[in-house]
Write a protein that holds these residues in place. Structure first.
Motif, PDB file in Angstrom:
ATOM      1  N   MET A   1       0.844  -1.183   0.000  1.00  0.00           N
ATOM      2  CA  MET A   1       0.000   0.000   0.000  1.00  0.00           C
ATOM      3  C   MET A   1       0.884   1.239   0.000  1.00  0.00           C
ATOM      4  N   SER A   2       0.569   2.228  -0.815  1.00  0.00           N
ATOM      5  CA  SER A   2       1.395   3.429  -0.896  1.00  0.00           C
ATOM      6  C   SER A   2       1.071   4.396   0.247  1.00  0.00           C
ATOM      7  N   LYS A   3       2.069   5.236   0.555  1.00  0.00           N
ATOM      8  CA  LYS A   3       1.910   6.220   1.627  1.00  0.00           C
ATOM      9  C   LYS A   3       0.838   7.226   1.250  1.00  0.00           C
ATOM     10  N   ARG A   4       0.062   7.638   2.228  1.00  0.00           N
ATOM     11  CA  ARG A   4      -0.885   8.721   2.001  1.00  0.00           C
ATOM     12  C   ARG A   4      -0.053   9.995   1.833  1.00  0.00           C
ATOM     13  N   THR A   5      -0.145  10.620   0.656  1.00  0.00           N
ATOM     14  CA  THR A   5       0.747  11.709   0.281  1.00  0.00           C
ATOM     15  C   THR A   5      -0.031  12.960  -0.103  1.00  0.00           C
ATOM     16  N   ALA A   6       0.438  14.109   0.392  1.00  0.00           N
ATOM     17  CA  ALA A   6      -0.099  15.409  -0.015  1.00  0.00           C
ATOM     18  C   ALA A   6       0.934  16.073  -0.913  1.00  0.00           C
ATOM     19  N   ILE A   7       0.521  16.497  -2.098  1.00  0.00           N
ATOM     20  CA  ILE A   7       1.396  17.235  -3.005  1.00  0.00           C
ATOM     21  C   ILE A   7       0.853  18.653  -3.093  1.00  0.00           C
ATOM     22  N   MET A   8       1.700  19.622  -2.734  1.00  0.00           N
ATOM     23  CA  MET A   8       1.266  21.015  -2.633  1.00  0.00           C
ATOM     24  C   MET A   8       1.984  21.848  -3.684  1.00  0.00           C
ATOM     25  N   GLY A   9       1.217  22.546  -4.509  1.00  0.00           N
ATOM     26  CA  GLY A   9       1.793  23.436  -5.518  1.00  0.00           C
ATOM     27  C   GLY A   9       1.578  24.885  -5.115  1.00  0.00           C
ATOM     28  N   ILE A 151       8.068  13.485  -9.581  1.00  0.00           N
ATOM     29  CA  ILE A 151       7.088  13.184  -8.525  1.00  0.00           C
ATOM     30  C   ILE A 151       6.479  11.801  -8.762  1.00  0.00           C
ATOM     31  N   LYS A 152       6.201  11.472  -9.999  1.00  0.00           N
ATOM     32  CA  LYS A 152       5.639  10.151 -10.286  1.00  0.00           C
ATOM     33  C   LYS A 152       6.621   9.052  -9.864  1.00  0.00           C
ATOM     34  N   VAL A 153       7.910   9.288 -10.048  1.00  0.00           N
ATOM     35  CA  VAL A 153       8.931   8.331  -9.586  1.00  0.00           C
ATOM     36  C   VAL A 153       8.925   8.280  -8.052  1.00  0.00           C
ATOM     37  N   ASP A 154       8.853   9.457  -7.413  1.00  0.00           N
ATOM     38  CA  ASP A 154       8.796   9.507  -5.941  1.00  0.00           C
ATOM     39  C   ASP A 154       7.598   8.730  -5.413  1.00  0.00           C
ATOM     40  N   LEU A 155       6.472   8.863  -6.070  1.00  0.00           N
ATOM     41  CA  LEU A 155       5.250   8.199  -5.604  1.00  0.00           C
ATOM     42  C   LEU A 155       5.353   6.685  -5.719  1.00  0.00           C
ATOM     43  N   ALA A 156       6.172   6.209  -6.626  1.00  0.00           N
ATOM     44  CA  ALA A 156       6.315   4.764  -6.825  1.00  0.00           C
ATOM     45  C   ALA A 156       7.205   4.120  -5.764  1.00  0.00           C
ATOM     46  N   ARG A 157       7.957   4.919  -5.004  1.00  0.00           N
ATOM     47  CA  ARG A 157       8.861   4.343  -3.997  1.00  0.00           C
ATOM     48  C   ARG A 157       8.139   4.005  -2.716  1.00  0.00           C
TER      49      ARG A 157
END
Length: 157
Positions: A1-9, A151-157
């Motif tokens: 399961m992936s980490k619950r992540t907030a991406i802020m722009g 970011i897409k690479v970061d999200l896959a880790r």
């Protein structure tokens, strides 16, 4: 399961390349559908309301513009973790529509307290055009596209 992540722009949508963080969020909204563990947050105009939405996230990724770097427009910076840990300050002075990434982290740390995540990453894009325009330069857009891929690479880790 992936980490619950907030991406802020971050950025001002009517100040040309300063809107790079918002550009990245809009691109990710188009590319990351059905990602219930990811919150995409536009920090351009309602920063303080958005900060309260960070509760429950295990990772925060921020994207913002940076001026006066003496580097070409579009140069990417990935801020080291030790710099991020030093960034929050006790009581930063901010204006409701001009909050920057380090100020947001300061307020997020106060709001989240023991829920403030250790996994924080900041992408900065060098810019020099903050004129009253709604279009980004091609160099800024290109850098924003690179940030989206990173970011897409970061999200896959």
């Amino acid at each position: 399961m992936s980490k619950r992540t907030a991406i802020m722009g971050f950025g001002n949508p009517v100040r040309s390349d300063d809107a790079i963080g918002i550009y990245v969020i809009e691109k990710l909204k188009k590319e990351l559908h059905d990602q219930s563990a990811i919150s995409l947050l536009d920090m351009g105009t309602s920063a303080f309301e958005v900060l309260f939405q960070l509760k429950g996230h295990e990772r925060i990724i921020l994207v913002d513009a940076v001026v006066n770097t003496c580097e070409p427009v579009g140069t990417l910076y990935k801020v080291p973790a030790e710099e991020i840990r030093r960034a929050p300050i006790e009581d930063p002075m901010v204006f409701l529509h001009s909050i920057k990434w380090d100020q947001a982290l300061s307020y997020a740390k106060k709001i989240l307290q023991h829920e403030y995540p250790d996994d924080i990453m900041v992408y900065l894009v060098a810019i020099d055009n903050t004129r009253l325009e709604i279009e980004l330069s091609e160099a800024a857009k290109s850098a924003g596209d690179k940030v989206v891929e990173l970011i897409k690479v970061d999200l896959a880790r």
